[in-house]
Design an enzyme around this catalytic site. Structure first.
Site, PDB file in Angstrom:
ATOM      1  N   ASP A 206     -10.115  66.562 158.041  1.00  0.00           N
ATOM      2  CA  ASP A 206     -11.386  67.241 158.263  1.00  0.00           C
ATOM      3  C   ASP A 206     -11.358  68.687 157.756  1.00  0.00           C
ATOM      4  O   ASP A 206     -11.657  69.617 158.490  1.00  0.00           O
ATOM      5  CB  ASP A 206     -11.664  67.190 159.781  1.00  0.00           C
ATOM      6  CG  ASP A 206     -13.016  67.772 160.149  1.00  0.00           C
ATOM      7  OD1 ASP A 206     -13.961  67.645 159.358  1.00  0.00           O
ATOM      8  OD2 ASP A 206     -13.111  68.379 161.239  1.00  0.00           O
ATOM      9  N   GLU A 450      -2.191  63.687 164.319  1.00  0.00           N
ATOM     10  CA  GLU A 450      -2.947  62.455 164.548  1.00  0.00           C
ATOM     11  C   GLU A 450      -2.671  61.359 163.523  1.00  0.00           C
ATOM     12  O   GLU A 450      -3.608  60.794 162.942  1.00  0.00           O
ATOM     13  CB  GLU A 450      -4.446  62.739 164.631  1.00  0.00           C
ATOM     14  CG  GLU A 450      -4.810  63.604 165.815  1.00  0.00           C
ATOM     15  CD  GLU A 450      -6.321  63.704 166.035  1.00  0.00           C
ATOM     16  OE1 GLU A 450      -7.096  63.098 165.289  1.00  0.00           O
ATOM     17  OE2 GLU A 450      -6.714  64.408 166.982  1.00  0.00           O
ATOM     18  N   TYR A 503     -11.462  65.340 172.727  1.00  0.00           N
ATOM     19  CA  TYR A 503     -12.802  65.906 172.536  1.00  0.00           C
ATOM     20  C   TYR A 503     -13.781  65.245 173.504  1.00  0.00           C
ATOM     21  O   TYR A 503     -14.759  64.637 173.085  1.00  0.00           O
ATOM     22  CB  TYR A 503     -13.230  65.720 171.070  1.00  0.00           C
ATOM     23  CG  TYR A 503     -12.471  66.654 170.148  1.00  0.00           C
ATOM     24  CD1 TYR A 503     -12.945  67.943 169.895  1.00  0.00           C
ATOM     25  CD2 TYR A 503     -11.256  66.279 169.588  1.00  0.00           C
ATOM     26  CE1 TYR A 503     -12.236  68.822 169.088  1.00  0.00           C
ATOM     27  CE2 TYR A 503     -10.543  67.148 168.782  1.00  0.00           C
ATOM     28  CZ  TYR A 503     -11.040  68.421 168.535  1.00  0.00           C
ATOM     29  OH  TYR A 503     -10.334  69.290 167.738  1.00  0.00           O
ATOM     30  N   GLU A 539      -5.668  70.475 170.987  1.00  0.00           N
ATOM     31  CA  GLU A 539      -7.014  70.694 170.445  1.00  0.00           C
ATOM     32  C   GLU A 539      -8.025  70.327 171.510  1.00  0.00           C
ATOM     33  O   GLU A 539      -7.822  69.327 172.227  1.00  0.00           O
ATOM     34  CB  GLU A 539      -7.302  69.798 169.228  1.00  0.00           C
ATOM     35  CG  GLU A 539      -6.581  70.188 167.973  1.00  0.00           C
ATOM     36  CD  GLU A 539      -6.956  69.298 166.780  1.00  0.00           C
ATOM     37  OE1 GLU A 539      -8.076  68.727 166.770  1.00  0.00           O
ATOM     38  OE2 GLU A 539      -6.119  69.183 165.867  1.00  0.00           O
TER      39      GLU A 539
HETATM   40  C1  GCB Z   1      -9.231  66.583 165.243  1.00  0.00           C
HETATM   41  C2  GCB Z   1      -8.452  66.975 164.047  1.00  0.00           C
HETATM   42  C3  GCB Z   1      -9.016  68.196 163.348  1.00  0.00           C
HETATM   43  C4  GCB Z   1     -10.541  68.106 163.286  1.00  0.00           C
HETATM   44  C5  GCB Z   1     -11.068  68.076 164.709  1.00  0.00           C
HETATM   45  C6  GCB Z   1     -12.592  67.938 164.752  1.00  0.00           C
HETATM   46  O1  GCB Z   1      -8.769  65.848 166.083  1.00  0.00           O
HETATM   47  O2  GCB Z   1      -7.087  67.170 164.330  1.00  0.00           O
HETATM   48  O3  GCB Z   1      -8.483  68.285 162.050  1.00  0.00           O
HETATM   49  O4  GCB Z   1     -11.115  69.141 162.564  1.00  0.00           O
HETATM   50  O5  GCB Z   1     -10.504  66.973 165.386  1.00  0.00           O
HETATM   51  O6  GCB Z   1     -13.289  68.948 164.770  1.00  0.00           O
HETATM   52  O7  GCB Z   1     -13.073  66.820 164.717  1.00  0.00           O
END
Ligand code: GCB
Length: 645
Positions: A206, A450, A503, A539
């Site tokens: 990403d 990941e 997330y 994260e």
């Molecule tokens: C993740 C990734 C990261 C992305 C982020 C997102 O899990 O490790 O590279 O940018 O999520 O914002 O979706």
């Protein structure tokens, strides 16, 4: 597709197979000294992208043979910088294939006439594959976009009455299933929808695949007998610092080595001789992280002097290395620095900015460090690739702790787990450890982000990469970063610390902030119960358009980002009393990605905008991080309050 991506695959293929493990030689950062000079080649280079259908015209016409301007039109291209965003040409922005850089350099006479001197060309980062010629002669090739490589060009520049040399670098940004990060060229063969020969670069990560010469290209000199590599490890016994050193010399077998360790006042505190040994530093000033101690980031200087006998007579070489004395250890539930529990309150970053892309930029770097200190961040992860050496040096100087990650991102397809990929991954870890092993700020290696490690070969793959990294550097823990959804992660049993990304209320249960606490608590309990290892929330975050406001909070608003963070913090505050040892927000700043309907001109999960202006969440996080610093510091002192106020 005649000569198209197939051709650059053909070119990359044999080279990938050619990777040999066990690197030859060191990769000391080029520093000036009484025996060494350096000359940066930053500035404007001549540039041409090879838009020919096969991207192969440059090789067919041997563009490296003559000045680039003689084989066609050129652009002025700044170095360091990504090439993608500096022009007005949309096709260059998304170009896939070979681009050509060239620069003429005038050399000092003493470099070309003194045969006791080595002249070395060093490229800080060329993304992704690079081939280098000097005066039309092939001198080296390198695979991988984030680590330095060198070529000894003494013979070429000292062979005739030359006062200048012409450096040509061809760089290919193509990512294949066997590169790191991996990618794939997708051929669009439906001629009712795509023109003949159409292809695109596909990636599973990403961020935008910026390319070019991202860091300085420079020339430096050493004597022909020279200090090639130094490895430092440190320990502490009561209040005595132990500095173990090992020095490698090249170019002679008859030499003496003298080492002196100087404190910050320039006073010699310990001395030794020979290629390896241990220096004892009574009442040592330890290297402490920012905000953990009243005197963080103490750095000694290790001055190494080589006195060698060569055919031409005696030669001396000098190299000075900053050294921080500190220990790192991991227990079942704690991460210890100098024997004290360390809690990571920090960020994930990217090398990313307007116009420069991933190009190194001092003003941006200094601004970022001001922001980190303002925020009260004590750490970051180099998501998702190694950052510039100058970044690591500032981390040493400011006490910002680093989880140093290799470009193992987007490893999600079965082809990415084959032997070619594995061998290359091992090589990249060797190059990363070789470059960063002496930075006290680096406290852990991360071998991937990941990866789809529920796939069958992943267990063997990560067991091998992690074991290899530990063998390269037994002094630091090793991790890789998993995702909360990957409950059957076959790599996790091999890591020392579990780093997990999640997330909640963003990629599922959209908008349901009230679910975060329950889901996050379950995540932590499950991972801890299964593995009994300390956990870092590596994260978490929410996409946020600066200036969008909605109350009650709605997704994409500044209020939503803040509320999400608050929900996470409630659980983190419970679990950090048990086994959670850190929290790293995703992300420090907004950054560029591929174009998709989910990304409004890039990923907007930054707590700062791409231009480094704070969103509301930055203030919330700042309050939290300073509060955490006050709670977790080891020495009671009011300096922190004074810094903050
Ligand atoms: C993740 C990734 C990261 C992305 C982020 C997102 O899990 O490790 O590279 O940018 O999520 O914002 O979706």
């Amino acid at each position: 597709m005649p000569g198209g991506p197939a051709a650059f695959r053909a070119l990359l293929g044999p080279l990938l197979w050619g990777c040999a493990l066990a690197l030859q030689g060191g990769m000391l950062y080029p520093r000036e000294s009484p025996s060494r000079e350096r000359k940066e080649l930053d500035g404007l280079w001549s540039f041409r992208a090879d838009f020919s259908s096969g991207r192969h015209q440059g090789f067919e016409q041997q563009w490296y043979r003559r000045p680039l301007r003689e084989s066609g039109p050129t652009l002025d291209m700044p170095v360091p910088s990504s090439f993608n965003d500096v022009s007005q040409d949309g096709q260059l922005r998304s170009f896939v294939g070979w681009v050509w850089y060239e620069r003429e350099v005038a050399l000092p006479q003493r470099w070309t006439q003194d045969l006791d001197r080595r002249v070395v060309l060093r490229i800080g980062s060329a993304h992704y594959y690079a081939i280098v010629w000097v005066n039309g002669v092939h001198v080296t090739e390198h695979e991988g976009g984030h680590l330095p490589f060198e070529a000894d060009i003494s013979k070429l520049v000292q062979s005739g009455p030359l006062a200048s040399c012409r450096i040509t670098i061809a760089v290919n940004n193509t990512l294949t299933p066997y590169t790191l990060p991996p990618g794939a060229i997708l051929y669009k063969t439906d001629t009712s929808k795509y023109p003949k020969g159409y292809f695109v670069q596909d990636t599973n990560f990403d961020f935008f695949n910026y390319a070019g010469l991202h860091r300085s290209v420079l020339l430096y000199t050493t004597p022909t007998a020279y200090i090639d590599d130094i490895t430092i490890t440190t320990d502490v016994a009561q209040d005595t610092g132990l500095v173990n050193y090992r020095i490698f010399v090249q170019g002679t077998e008859h030499f003496q080595l003298e080492v002196s360790l100087l404190d910050e006042e320039g006073k010699v505190v310990a001395q030794g001789t020979g290629g390896w040994g241990q220096l004892l530093v009574p009442s040592a000033n330890l290297w402490w992280p920012y905000l953990m101690h009243e005197r963080p980031a103490y750095l000694y200087s290790l001055e190494v002097r080589l006195i060698a006998q060569t055919a031409a007579g005696p030669v001396s070489d000098f190299y000075t290395l900053p050294v921080g004395i500190r220990t790192v250890a991991v227990t079942e539930s704690r991460f210890l620095i100098n024997g004290k529990p360390f809690y990571f309150h920090g960020v994930n970053k990217h090398e990313d900015s307007d116009i420069r892309g991933k190009g190194f930029d001092w003003p941006l770097l200094v601004k970022d460090f001001h922001l980190l200190r303002w925020l009260g961040a004590n750490s970051f992860r180099t998501s998702h690739y190694p950052y510039a050496e100058e970044v690591m040096q500032l981390c040493d100087r400011y006490g910002i702790v680093v989880i140093d990650e290799c470009p193992g991102v987007g490893i999600v397809l079965p082809q990415n787990f084959g032997n070619v990929s594995l061998q290359h991954h091992l090589q990249v870890m060797e190059e990363l450890v070789r470059r960063d092993k002496n930075h006290p700020a680096v406290v852990m290696w991360s071998v991937a982000n990941e990866p789809k490690s529920s796939l069958k070969p992943a267990g063997y793959y990560f067991k091998t990469v992690i074991a290899h990294t530990k063998a390269l550097d037994p002094s630091r823990p090793v991790t890789f970063v998993t995702n909360s959804n990957y409950s059957t992660d076959l790599g996790v049993p091999y890591v020392d610390v579990i780093c997990v990304n999640s997330y909640y209320s963003w990629y599922h249960d959209y908008g349901h902030l009230e679910l975060i606490q329950l889901q996050l608590e379950t995540q932590f309990e499950n991972w801890y119960r299964a593995h009994q290892k300390p956990i870092i929330q590596s994260e978490y975050g929410a996409e946020t358009i600066a200036g969008f406001h909605q109350d009650p909070p709605l997704m994409f608003s500044e209020e939503y980002q803040k509320s999400m963070l608050e929900q996470y913090h409630l659980v983190l505050d419970q679990k950090r009393k048990e086994y959670v040892v850190g929290e790293l927000i995703w992300n420090f700043a907004d950054f560029m990605t591929n174009q998709t309907p989910q990304r409004p001109v890039g990923n907007k999960k930054g707590i700062f905008t791409r231009q480094r202006q704070p969103k509301s969440a930055a203030f919330l996080l700042r309050d939290r991080y300073w509060r955490l610093a006050n709670e977790t510091r080891t020495v009671s002192h009011n300096t922190f309050c004074n810094i903050r106020c």
